[in-house]
Design a protein around this motif. Structure first.
Motif: not given
Length: 289
Positions: A108-109, A113-114, A177-178
């Motif tokens: 994710d990082r 963040g996808r 990320r989120r």
């Protein structure tokens, strides 16, 4: 309404050059998500019935290459910048949840963040036996693993004490990320939909027979949300159909589906694979405009 593509990691889709070609072409064409599924081990004669076909048999032969989906999606991430990435699905109970939490957060990082983690409880007893993981209790194990992973993504340091997972005061970085990785659940049964409502961020309904089955499953999901006092709009709904048609898209949107996922196998030649994605885009993307 969006259209995703489930085509990476298996057979011809397990080749690096084909992953690059399909991922890049799908992003340029406007597909919403690249999906990749998982089986760690396959057997020639399964003792378990495959739940996503009429005859109970998988279309993928046991001799086919089948990449680890997190590794496959990491290569897709490197070949793209915008398209979403999702496992569809990872059989979480077969893995160590602390390691998967770190792998998912790392991906994710790196992809900005996808990433969405799609998980399933699994259907193949042979596969669980090969890995030394109990087949019974796999739904409860999966639920606890997700709770432990969310704790690791959120807390610093993190502690968790359950039936299957125990750790105290540990640091597992990076964080997503989120702040968390969305977790969507596979499975089309009533029990699977109850799990979606109880602790999922969304549903990936795989290989549904037709629009009537989609409508019935979504109606049940909404009813379960009402019973649980949960807003059904908080759930992201993605489905694949056994025989999809562009004419289905409007009806799926009316039902409340967020994403139709096209399932296919790309050609083995990268240039032909890129052209294959282009052909899919010409067949499908016009219905979104």
């Amino acid at each position: 309404m969006e259209i995703g593509l489930h085509a990476l990691g298996i057979d011809s889709g397990a080749e690096r050059t084909v992953i690059d070609a399909v991922a890049g072409a799908a992003e340029r064409a406007g597909f919403s998500t690249l999906w990749a599924g998982e089986h760690v081990a396959m057997v020639d004669e399964s003792a378990s019935r495959y739940p996503y076909s009429q005859d109970g048999q998988m279309a993928v032969p046991p001799t086919a290459d089948w990449l680890d989906p997190l590794i496959a999606l990491s290569f897709a991430a490197a070949a793209t910048t915008r398209i979403e990435l999702a496992t569809g699905v990872l059989l979480l109970a077969e893995h160590n949840p602390v390691i998967v939490a770190k792998q998912a957060a790392s991906l994710d990082r790196l992809c900005g963040g996808r990433f969405t983690l799609g998980v399933g409880i699994g259907w193949s007893r042979d596969e669980f036996d090969a890995l030394g993981v109990p087949f019974e209790g796999r739904a409860q194990r999966t639920q606890e693993y997700v709770a432990a992973m969310r704790t690791l993504w959120r807390d610093e340091p993190a502690s968790f004490h359950g039936e299957f997972v125990n750790f105290d005061g540990i640091r597992v970085n990076p964080k997503p990320r989120r702040g968390r990785v969305p977790v969507v659940l596979g499975g089309n049964s009533d029990a699977a939909l109850r799990r979606v409502v109880e602790w999922g961020d969304g549903w990936y309904g795989y290989s549904l027979a037709d629009l009537e089955e989609v409508a019935e499953r979504v109606s049940l999901l909404r009813g379960l949300c009402r019973e649980a006092h949960r807003d059904a709009g908080d759930l992201r709904l993605s489905v694949s159909l056994r025989h999809p048609s562009p004419n289905d898209v409007g009806r799926l949107a009316d039902i409340g589906v967020d994403e139709l996922v096209l399932v296919g196998s790309p050609p083995a030649d990268p240039l032909e694979a890129e052209a294959w994605v282009g052909d899919l885009a010409r067949q499908w993307m016009w219905v979104l405009h």
